[in-house]
Design a protein around this motif. Sequence first.
Motif, short mmCIF file in Angstrom:
data_model
loop_
_atom_site.label_atom_id
_atom_site.label_comp_id
_atom_site.label_asym_id
_atom_site.label_seq_id
_atom_site.Cartn_x
_atom_site.Cartn_y
_atom_site.Cartn_z
N SER A 138 0.84 -1.20 0.00
CA SER A 138 0.00 0.00 0.00
C SER A 138 0.88 1.26 0.00
N THR A 191 1.08 4.47 1.24
CA THR A 191 1.67 5.23 2.35
C THR A 191 2.81 4.45 2.99
N ALA A 192 2.54 3.17 3.26
CA ALA A 192 3.55 2.35 3.92
C ALA A 192 4.79 2.21 3.04
N ARG A 196 5.87 4.25 0.61
CA ARG A 196 6.60 5.52 0.52
C ARG A 196 7.39 5.78 1.80
N ASN A 197 6.73 5.53 2.91
CA ASN A 197 7.40 5.80 4.19
C ASN A 197 8.61 4.89 4.37
#
Lengths: 607, 570
Positions: free
Chosen positions: B124, B126-127, B129-130
């Motif tokens: 997913s 957000t995860a 990218r972070n």
Amino acid sequence: MKKIKSIIYALLLFACANPSFAQVKPSDDVILKAMKDELARNMIQLRVENLADPFFISYTIRNGKTFEVKAKYGSIIMADEFPLRSYNLRVMVGGYQSNDENFFDLNSLYSSSPGIQGSGIPKENDYDALRRALWLSTDNIYKRAAEQYERKKAAIKLQSVSKEIAALPDFTKADPVKSYTYLQPFNNDRNRWESTAKEISALFKNEPEIHDSEVRIYLFQADEYQTNSEGTEIIKPLTLASVQINAFTQADDGEELFDHHLEYAFLPDDLPSKSELIVKTKNLIEKLKRLRTAPVFDGSYSGPVLFENEAAAELIAQRFFRDYNGLLAIRKPFVADQNALSYVNQRYGESLEGKIDKRIITKGISISALPLLKDYNGKKLIGFSEIDQEGVKPPSKVPLVDNGILKNLLSNRIPTLAVANSNGHSRPVAGSQSSGSLGAGVIDVSVENGLTDTELKKELIQAAKDEGLEYGIIVRKIKSIITGSIPGMDRIIFMTGQNQQKKNLEKAVYVYKLFVKDGHEELIRSVEIDDPSISSLKHILGASNKRMAYNCLMPVAIQFSPYNINGIPSSFITPTAILFEDLEVRKEKRSYTPKPPSVNSPLLSAK
Amino acid sequence: MPALKSSSFRFIFLIITLLYSVQLFAQDNLMRILKDELQREMSELKKQESPPYFISIMVTDQKTYGASASFGILNGSSKVSRSYLTVSVRVGSYSFDNTHELRGDIFNPYQYDRSAVEIPTDFSETAMRNAVWREINRKYRQAVEAYAKVKANVAVKVKEEDLSADFAALNKIENYYEKPLDFDAIIGNTIDWENKVKKYSKPFLNEKNIYIANSTLNFNLTRKYFLTSEGTSIVQNFTYTQGFVQSMIKSPDGMELPLYKSYFSFLPQNMPDDNVVAADVERMIQKLRDLYNAPVVEPYTGPVILSGSAAGVFFHEIFGHRVEGHRMKKSDDAQTFKKKVNEKVLLEDLNVVFDPNLKIYNNYQLNGYFLFDDEGVASKKVTVVESGILKDFLMSRAPVENFKYSNGHGRAMLGMSPVARQSNLIVEPKKTSTADELRKKLIDECKRQNKEFGLMIDEVVGGFTTTGRFMPNSFNVTPTLVYKIFVDGRPDQIVRGVDLVGTPLLIFSNITNAGNEFGVFNGYCGAESGSVPVSCVSPSLLVSQVEVQKKVKSQEKPPLLPRPDLDKAQ
């Protein structure tokens, strides 16, 4: 204390589907029968010419399953359900007075796996296969024990040993216990816990100031079988349900900051609801964000310090119930030679047992173990245990500190100079290890003449004034020893060696200045609090008249990595606040501070 | 085996020493997210004092299934899915960067920074990218720190012998995409797997002195997503199916005598039939019985025949590790072959090639097959030795003098930095002898050397070698099945308790003949970039002189009590 000799066999790697929880009569239980029969055969027949015979054998088998979910930013990293079957053996040669244990030489370090060990314990309930596994392991451990006993006797001959030490038995007798209680298995409810983990972890999605986070849910359930050559036969359930929420960030000056919210219970249904967890997580996020921008504590402080809420409970847990400087009666092994000495000194700390019948804390404070207490004000206590890992039934109350005077320490079947008998505190370790470890169960701290919160704050201000200080210090959170993984932290802790010093207290997370002149509070960071010495403990100005129950995992004595679930489920009932007259507080000494990231968080642009 | 931490210690074994697990279907989105985050980082970090000139991102999606049994009883059967992120950041320039050798540093922490960050299996946004942001930040800091260190190191040390660049430019930027595979469909019914491992390990119960009998079946699907700031973009699948039977008897003098049988294919349907395995198991039990009563060989030097698979391992150790290109630049490596290009190093009848593009050899599937290496370079067949003359090295993107480009052999285990590693090693003889001829030659050689017998090494479990300068440059091959071949015509005799040892250069000159029977060893090779799948294909070989030494032996007596189900005394 962990046996150097007894090996832990844990096979989690591959495990079969649908473990059968033996809902049978104990007399028909294949696991129990295999254990008893093989144990009896070995007690009678296992001999090596010219070496000591086995006098004590115990087998422990854990049969159950684990379920673990990890999630980040609303997505699942792992969700694994594994059957678990592990076993642990203890074979002692010689006798109760003198045997192969309580001895340390360099062989103890390197002889972890000689000989045939087979391939772990079978996952099927096959009588012959179970016996074969126990047979090979017993053989292997017996040979090592017999050899170690000879080395120990030889080493003792070469050293002058004090009379008291020479008279101290290596192991105490225990009455046989027969007790059969099977687990009431619970449903792991994958959907529920996966969606809970997802939902909680998603709360961090719009929080670019928090650099990393992780939600971990762990459920464990097993039947534990114990048999020993004294005639003990036990089947008992072991369960643990936990939620660990960890968050990590850096301040603009690079200081690494973290916070956690930990929940432990016996059963999943006793954990807080999802909505409660959401509230607590939001709260955690807000507090950690405030901490990021809080001023750095500069200078040093010597004066009154008030520990509140979970900081008060953690203070008691960490100061008194770690494997050093505290109330665990840990026997230091007999050391073979100087080479082995440095290892022993690194691994084993001193306890407070030299202070028996002396004052170790302010008058009016008493500490007791209440291992049979199941709940407190409706809260289930995970430290409860009716029979310990060495087959000992603990009494309902073990007074440890009476009105400030040290009376006793928590003990197992290995006696020390000050504690002759076991009070049933060989505690189970949650998770895959089926061994026991000396540790806290349920601990109760009571005070006479407790104060109200207002009175305590007044006391704090007064004490600060008396010292001529501008402010007093309040500590509201100390990092729990076992937290699950803190994302981003592990490597750094290892690199800087922050974790290597034998300090009792972990890092203080939330510390406040309470100003004398107007009573306002200011959150500060980069704070280090000295371990309370005995003289500080003797100067406690007061404690709250309210009490709380707190569950946590305590480290297994002589354990190296705190970043896993392998801890001793423990409960602490303590006043909600404890005020010290004089503690040292200073700016944290860090040997390494990484710069904050050069590139902005990707969550920032998403926001 | 000693757990040496030395950077010059390498080994090959049938079994993978560290098992990593796996996971899932391509989200078309993933490559877009990774690319986007990579570009953002590159452009943001440009503003820094020491900007990166290269960043690569690899996402490894692993799914494994494994079943194991012991003596017919199931030990386990489970599926595991995991996804990991690994990042590489280079600061400086192609000619000189943070990966430059830090001479005189015994322990270089960067080389061993094994980092595979766990990431969500659904990738997913957000995860992902972070995670990329966090890991690039960490690796970038390390790179900047290392770059400063190597600059200082170069300034204080003597001029390097090899002045080649630190990172090779690419001749071609690769773009490649494979469709995802359906893991569960490939596995099928796990009950079938469980029944197999039970069936394979059960017959060992018939022999009372066999203490270990395990069988395992594993299937591993790895999907790697790789992209770089240079524009490389590769998505490829790897499948491995492995079967393994392991058993051990303990002789009355305490010697542990293990035998192993392994099976390899890319997909489960190509694994051998149950009756083939059953016959192998019966043979194994008989061999264990023979070994139980076999005499121990005293240290011996003399002629030896190596079976094809044993010869393969032998070549992997004594030769393969010494043609891994990056070693030619390491100041602490013995660099056995560095100055021997275009010189004769082996019997003129032999070619040695490494061919990662080869999937099947004589009906054997080869573990060392791959299309693109872990640096995104298309793998190439490399003829290292032609007619006994050394021609080439195995190259990653770390150039050495006169070898500027990668030939697609930059390989690494999950989370580690790629270096030049072996793939499918194939020893090709021009002239071969039949088994009988080879045997006759062995006997002739024994007579010439005045030996009563020669040795035949039939099966090996693996071996290891050191290529450094500090420790003597040597190798060890660990046989499990060895026969004495007598000069006087007595029947062959099974013997036990020996390892093959020696120093490489001497051994090369002792290889005199190749047989016409080829063997394959599919295994896992361990070195500084972790454990990677490799294979060795070789004809049987006659070596005129090999030294064997006594094997490390367990000093433990066999179990004191009989097996519980056979104990009449109860």
